[in-house]
Design a protein around this motif. Structure first.
Motif: not given
Length: 261
Positions: A23-44
């Motif tokens: 997901x991190x590779x495929x969404x690297x260029x996705x700047x939507x705030x909701x996507x960045x928040x979801x990625x960070x929550x998944x990491x945590x």
């Protein structure tokens, strides 16, 4: 058509470490705030899950090291619950773990009640043997706590042996009791050692269930809430109604000497 933020967030809530990396590779260029928040929550979330897995693995590794150092193949862990209450028995759990690692295994004091129930059921379903042995208040009053601990631990070991299992190593939480030649004591063992932690969980769950049954018999004492410990409501009930047969009279002299049951 790009995935919605909702779809991505839903998928990330189920992702494991390798899936997150995709997901991190495929969404690297996705700047939507909701996507960045979801990625960070998944990491945590994944970091917390991995830390928990390492914590549980350390309990098993600690026990394996003790067993290896003493050339022991069968290990039983024991722990007590209910040393300090004014009412109810002393309980000692004993567990010989099976090969399956138990998710969430921990010192019973570190688990919420619903977590303890879940972990206890997993322990009982997968252990090679387990038991909880009780020493009643009359014995505690007559013989004192040290003798009661020795009695309960020895009963628990005998019950494990009656299951056809002969431990090479007996692990006890706390200080030495010198009650068995196989005894090894582990200070704060319920936070360090898998089978001791398991024993603490099953003993706590079984004793709590017993105190809930006593609460139905003696409702004025709030045993379902205090589990026999010296809560304000419990102390007030002793002062008003006296002692029940499940009280430890030697523990209650500051409140009353009388029993109305």
């Amino acid at each position: 058509m790009s995935q919605t933020v909702k779809d991505i967030a839903c998928a990330l809530r189920r992702a494991d470490r390798s899936e997150l990396e995709v997901f991190e590779r495929s969404l690297a260029a996705d700047t939507r705030k909701g996507v960045r928040t979801a990625l960070e929550r998944a990491r945590v979330r994944i970091e917390m899950e991995e830390a928990e897995q390492r914590r549980v693995a350390a309990l098993y590794a600690f026990e394996a090291g003790l067993a290896q150092s003493r050339d022991a193949r069968v290990v039983v862990g024991l722990d007590e619950v209910g040393r300090g209450p004014l009412a109810g028995p002393l309980a000692v759990g004993a567990v010989v773990l099976g090969p399956e690692m138990i998710e969430g295994l921990n010192d019973s004091k570190q688990l919420k009640p619903d977590q303890r129930e879940c972990v206890a059921e997993h322990i009982k379903a997968t252990a090679r043997a387990w038991t909880v042995q009780y020493v009643d208040p009359a014995f505690i009053d007559a013989h004192g706590m040290t003798a009661s601990l020795v009695e309960a631990f020895q009963r628990a070991i005998r019950e494990i042996e009656r299951c056809g299992i002969s431990p090479d190593l007996v692990l006890l939480d706390g200080n030495a009791l010198n009650m068995d030649a196989r005894e090894v004591n582990v200070v704060k063992g319920d936070a360090k050692c898998a089978s001791i932690a398991a024993a603490s969980v099953v003993a706590k769950v079984e004793r709590d269930r017993l105190m809930q049954r006593y609460a139905q018999e003696y409702p004025a004492y709030h045993f379902d809430e205090c589990k026999g410990y010296a809560s304000p409501a419990h102390i007030e009930a002793i002062r008003r109604f006296g002692l029940t047969p499940i009280h430890r009279a030697s523990f209650c002299t500051a409140f009353t000497q009388e029993s109305l049951f």
